[in-house]
Design a protein around this motif. Sequence first.
Motif, PDB file in Angstrom:
ATOM      1  N   CYS A  29     -92.192 -41.054  28.888  1.00 23.93           N
ATOM      2  CA  CYS A  29     -93.263 -41.790  28.213  1.00 23.93           C
ATOM      3  C   CYS A  29     -94.232 -42.516  29.146  1.00 23.93           C
ATOM      4  O   CYS A  29     -95.444 -42.528  28.889  1.00 23.93           O
ATOM      5  CB  CYS A  29     -92.701 -42.741  27.168  1.00 23.93           C
ATOM      6  SG  CYS A  29     -91.743 -44.134  27.787  1.00 23.93           S
TER       7      CYS A  29
ATOM      8  N   THR B 268     -88.596 -35.705  31.545  1.00 24.38           N
ATOM      9  CA  THR B 268     -88.587 -34.764  30.428  1.00 24.38           C
ATOM     10  C   THR B 268     -87.607 -35.240  29.365  1.00 24.38           C
ATOM     11  O   THR B 268     -86.546 -35.794  29.686  1.00 24.38           O
ATOM     12  CB  THR B 268     -88.257 -33.335  30.909  1.00 24.38           C
ATOM     13  OG1 THR B 268     -88.415 -32.419  29.824  1.00 24.38           O
ATOM     14  CG2 THR B 268     -86.861 -33.230  31.482  1.00 24.38           C
ATOM     15  N   TYR B 269     -87.976 -35.036  28.108  1.00 24.13           N
ATOM     16  CA  TYR B 269     -87.226 -35.644  27.004  1.00 24.13           C
ATOM     17  C   TYR B 269     -87.199 -34.683  25.825  1.00 24.13           C
ATOM     18  O   TYR B 269     -88.253 -34.279  25.321  1.00 24.13           O
ATOM     19  CB  TYR B 269     -87.913 -36.942  26.600  1.00 24.13           C
ATOM     20  CG  TYR B 269     -87.046 -37.959  25.894  1.00 24.13           C
ATOM     21  CD1 TYR B 269     -85.958 -38.537  26.528  1.00 24.13           C
ATOM     22  CD2 TYR B 269     -87.350 -38.392  24.604  1.00 24.13           C
ATOM     23  CE1 TYR B 269     -85.185 -39.503  25.911  1.00 24.13           C
ATOM     24  CE2 TYR B 269     -86.586 -39.362  23.967  1.00 24.13           C
ATOM     25  CZ  TYR B 269     -85.504 -39.918  24.622  1.00 24.13           C
ATOM     26  OH  TYR B 269     -84.748 -40.881  24.002  1.00 24.13           O
TER      27      TYR B 269
ATOM     28  N   THR C 299     -91.085 -40.919  23.737  1.00 30.19           N
ATOM     29  CA  THR C 299     -90.638 -39.796  24.565  1.00 30.19           C
ATOM     30  C   THR C 299     -89.803 -40.235  25.766  1.00 30.19           C
ATOM     31  O   THR C 299     -89.791 -39.570  26.798  1.00 30.19           O
ATOM     32  CB  THR C 299     -91.841 -38.953  25.035  1.00 30.19           C
ATOM     33  OG1 THR C 299     -92.796 -39.819  25.677  1.00 30.19           O
ATOM     34  CG2 THR C 299     -92.498 -38.235  23.876  1.00 30.19           C
TER      35      THR C 299
ATOM     36  N   TYR D  27     -97.951 -39.675  20.453  1.00 30.04           N
ATOM     37  CA  TYR D  27     -96.858 -38.803  20.878  1.00 30.04           C
ATOM     38  C   TYR D  27     -95.471 -39.260  20.445  1.00 30.04           C
ATOM     39  O   TYR D  27     -94.488 -38.584  20.762  1.00 30.04           O
ATOM     40  CB  TYR D  27     -96.884 -38.672  22.408  1.00 30.04           C
ATOM     41  CG  TYR D  27     -98.212 -38.219  22.947  1.00 30.04           C
ATOM     42  CD1 TYR D  27     -98.736 -36.978  22.610  1.00 30.04           C
ATOM     43  CD2 TYR D  27     -98.973 -39.046  23.784  1.00 30.04           C
ATOM     44  CE1 TYR D  27     -99.962 -36.561  23.094  1.00 30.04           C
ATOM     45  CE2 TYR D  27    -100.202 -38.633  24.284  1.00 30.04           C
ATOM     46  CZ  TYR D  27    -100.697 -37.391  23.929  1.00 30.04           C
ATOM     47  OH  TYR D  27    -101.918 -36.979  24.409  1.00 30.04           O
TER      48      TYR D  27
ATOM     49  N   ARG E 212     -94.132 -37.446  15.085  1.00 23.84           N
ATOM     50  CA  ARG E 212     -93.347 -37.107  16.273  1.00 23.84           C
ATOM     51  C   ARG E 212     -93.526 -35.627  16.589  1.00 23.84           C
ATOM     52  O   ARG E 212     -93.791 -34.821  15.691  1.00 23.84           O
ATOM     53  CB  ARG E 212     -91.864 -37.451  16.091  1.00 23.84           C
ATOM     54  CG  ARG E 212     -91.229 -36.751  14.940  1.00 23.84           C
ATOM     55  CD  ARG E 212     -90.290 -37.595  14.074  1.00 23.84           C
ATOM     56  NE  ARG E 212     -90.622 -38.982  13.921  1.00 23.84           N
ATOM     57  CZ  ARG E 212     -91.474 -39.452  12.994  1.00 23.84           C
ATOM     58  NH1 ARG E 212     -92.108 -38.599  12.186  1.00 23.84           N
ATOM     59  NH2 ARG E 212     -91.711 -40.728  12.910  1.00 23.84           N
TER      60      ARG E 212
ATOM     61  N   SER F  61     -89.652 -30.221  19.647  1.00 20.77           N
ATOM     62  CA  SER F  61     -89.627 -29.008  20.457  1.00 20.77           C
ATOM     63  C   SER F  61     -88.925 -27.863  19.736  1.00 20.77           C
ATOM     64  O   SER F  61     -87.933 -28.052  19.034  1.00 20.77           O
ATOM     65  CB  SER F  61     -88.948 -29.279  21.801  1.00 20.77           C
ATOM     66  OG  SER F  61     -87.628 -29.759  21.601  1.00 20.77           O
TER      67      SER F  61
ATOM     68  N   SER G  19     -89.199 -38.410  19.846  1.00 22.91           N
ATOM     69  CA  SER G  19     -90.152 -37.322  19.991  1.00 22.91           C
ATOM     70  C   SER G  19     -89.864 -36.624  21.315  1.00 22.91           C
ATOM     71  O   SER G  19     -89.183 -37.178  22.185  1.00 22.91           O
ATOM     72  CB  SER G  19     -91.572 -37.884  19.975  1.00 22.91           C
ATOM     73  OG  SER G  19     -92.548 -36.865  19.917  1.00 22.91           O
ATOM     74  N   ASP G  20     -90.366 -35.414  21.470  1.00 25.05           N
ATOM     75  CA  ASP G  20     -90.120 -34.637  22.681  1.00 25.05           C
ATOM     76  C   ASP G  20     -91.388 -34.500  23.525  1.00 25.05           C
ATOM     77  O   ASP G  20     -92.502 -34.527  22.996  1.00 25.05           O
ATOM     78  CB  ASP G  20     -89.621 -33.233  22.323  1.00 25.05           C
ATOM     79  CG  ASP G  20     -88.295 -33.249  21.593  1.00 25.05           C
ATOM     80  OD1 ASP G  20     -87.530 -34.227  21.761  1.00 25.05           O
ATOM     81  OD2 ASP G  20     -88.021 -32.294  20.838  1.00 25.05           O
ATOM     82  N   GLY G  21     -91.196 -34.308  24.819  1.00 21.76           N
ATOM     83  CA  GLY G  21     -92.333 -34.104  25.705  1.00 21.76           C
ATOM     84  C   GLY G  21     -91.928 -34.283  27.155  1.00 21.76           C
ATOM     85  O   GLY G  21     -90.768 -34.593  27.470  1.00 21.76           O
TER      86      GLY G  21
ATOM     87  N   VAL H 241     -96.655 -31.497  25.652  1.00 18.14           N
ATOM     88  CA  VAL H 241     -96.230 -31.977  24.340  1.00 18.14           C
ATOM     89  C   VAL H 241     -96.041 -30.780  23.413  1.00 18.14           C
ATOM     90  O   VAL H 241     -96.945 -29.936  23.300  1.00 18.14           O
ATOM     91  CB  VAL H 241     -97.268 -32.944  23.729  1.00 18.14           C
ATOM     92  CG1 VAL H 241     -96.773 -33.467  22.392  1.00 18.14           C
ATOM     93  CG2 VAL H 241     -97.548 -34.097  24.666  1.00 18.14           C
TER      94      VAL H 241
END
Length: 327
Positions: free
Chosen positions: A287, A143-144, A283, A280, A44, A47, A161-163, A13
Motif C-alpha cells: 500500500c 505484493t498482497y 493492500t 484501491y 476492493r 485477483s 484488496s489485492d495489488g 492492480v
Amino acid sequence: MRYAKIISSGMYVPQKIMSNSEFEKLTMFTIDPYFSDVIGINHRHVSEDWETPTYMAAEAAKKALQRVGMSPEEIDLIIVGTDTPESVSPPDAPRVQYLIGAHKAEPLAFNVNASCANGALMLDIAARYIAMGDYKNVLVIGTYAMTKFLSWKYSWEALFSDGAGALLLTASDEPGFIGSVARADGSWWQNWGIYMGAGTMNLQGFERGLHKLDLRAAYPATVNEEGWPMLINKLLEKYGILKDEIGMIFFTQVRKKTIEKVMEILELPKEKAHMIMHKYGYTGSACVYMAYDDAFDEGKLKDLKGKFVIFLTSGVGFQQVAAAFRM
C-alpha cells in the motif's frame, strides 16, 4: 558517503472489482456507510487465479523500470515483502527476478515478512545495502493477495484488496535515505493472522480454518493513533528534521479516520498524507508504494525537492517502522 535515492515507482492492480454493495450481497453483512466514511474503502480489487503474488510483483517492478528506462539487467538486488506469499518455500523474490528478465544478471533476491510493516522495513534494508557499497540499483516490491486467504463470511473481510507496488532505489552522493525508527510488541501476536504453519500443517489445522485469515481480537485504534505520532516524533528528533520540512507521509492505508487523526495530533495538514483506500482498498505490504506511485502520477511529488518524505508502516505481530527520505 553513498545514499539511496528513490528514482521510480510502479504498481499493479487487478481489474476485477467488488463494490461494497456486492460485498454486502455476498456476505449478508451491512458495511456501509461505515466502510466508506470511516475506513475510506468503497470497493476492493480481487485477483484472479492467474494473478499470483509473483505475477503482480513482477508487473509492478516492470512499470518502475520502464518509467526510467532501466534494463532489468541493471538490477543488483530484489527484495519482495509479503505475508501472502505464493508458497511457503521457495520465496517469491527469485521468481520475480526471473519474470522481469533479470536472471542473466543474477542479482541477489530474497523475501522479507514483517506483515504489513514491510514497506518501510524494505526501504531501510535496501538503503543500508546501497550505503555499504555492495549494490547500486535495488528493487523493493510489496505484493498482497489477501483476498485468496479470505472466507468471505465476515464483515471485517471487506477491508482487504489485492495489488503490488514497487520502488526503484539507486546509489547517490546526495540524500536520499536519512534513517529509520521502529518498534515491535509480540504480545499482540495471537490477535490476527494466518496461523497455518509447521506446527499446524495437518488435517486438524485445515478443519480449524488456520489456512484462512483469522481475526481473533481486534487491535485498538490507539495502536496507530498513539504509535504513529510517537514514531514520527522520534524520527524527527533522531535526525534533526523539522515538521515544516515534511513534504509527505505515506501511512499504511488501513483507516482514513486514523490517518486524519494522526495528522491532527502532529499538527500537520492532512493533505500531506496521501491516501488511496478509496481507489484501491487496503493492500497491506503494497500500500505505501502504491500510494507513492499514485502521488507521483498526480504530480504531488514534483514540488518536494529538499523536503522529507516519510513511510510509516504497521503490521500484525506487531511491528511498526518509519523511514525518512530527502527528496
